[in-house]
Design a protein around this motif. Structure first.
Motif: not given
Length: 157
Positions: A55, A90-91, A93-95, A97-98, A103, A142, A145
């Motif tokens: 991403c 954003e994706l 970041r989400d991946y 963190i998940q 990170e 982002i 976060d």
């Protein structure tokens, strides 16, 4: 002794052959960059831990595309590319963190992207500066976060 001398004579030839054998496949494979569509398709098939890197790569390539469109004066295409920059950041970041992986690298890449956008903001027309500023603001959120996920408040290690 004669056997050792014979062995030494073939050493440069063998080394050159090994070097060529390693160089040819990498030259053939490394010449082509995957297209943005191919990279976007890979995201769905990649493991969760590999997705942040993909991403970020897509976001960086889209930033280059947006920059080229702004230089060419095509602000509509540039805006679409800018939307992709933010969406894939954003994706990432989400991946990240998940999966709890990449990170730090994601935060650094997004910070660099925000800096490039800040430089770009001064080069675009006055009408386009607002959309670039909005993208910078979203990238900052982002980053915040990601930093909050890496360094939660109240947790001592």
């Amino acid at each position: 002794m004669a056997l050792a001398m014979e062995h030494l004579r073939w050493w440069p030839v063998a080394a050159l052959g090994l070097l060529l054998a390693m160089a040819i496949p990498s030259t053939l494979a490394g010449g082509e960059k995957p297209t943005l569509e191919e990279l976007k398709a890979r995201v769905a098939d990649a493991s969760i831990s590999e997705r942040p890197v993909l991403c970020i790569h897509i976001a960086e390539r889209q930033l280059d595309v947006a920059d080229r469109f702004y230089v060419a004066g095509d602000s509509e295409q540039a805006k679409a590319a800018l939307i992709d920059v933010v969406a894939f950041s954003e994706l990432a970041r989400d991946y990240a963190i998940q999966s709890r992986k990449h990170e730090k690298q994601s935060e650094i890449a997004i910070r660099k992207t925000a800096r490039k956008l800040a430089d770009l903001k001064h080069a675009v027309s006055h009408e386009d500066q607002e959309q670039v500023e909005n993208a910078i603001d979203r990238l900052q959120r982002i980053r915040d976060d990601l930093l909050a996920a890496m360094f939660p408040k109240g947790v001592k290690k």
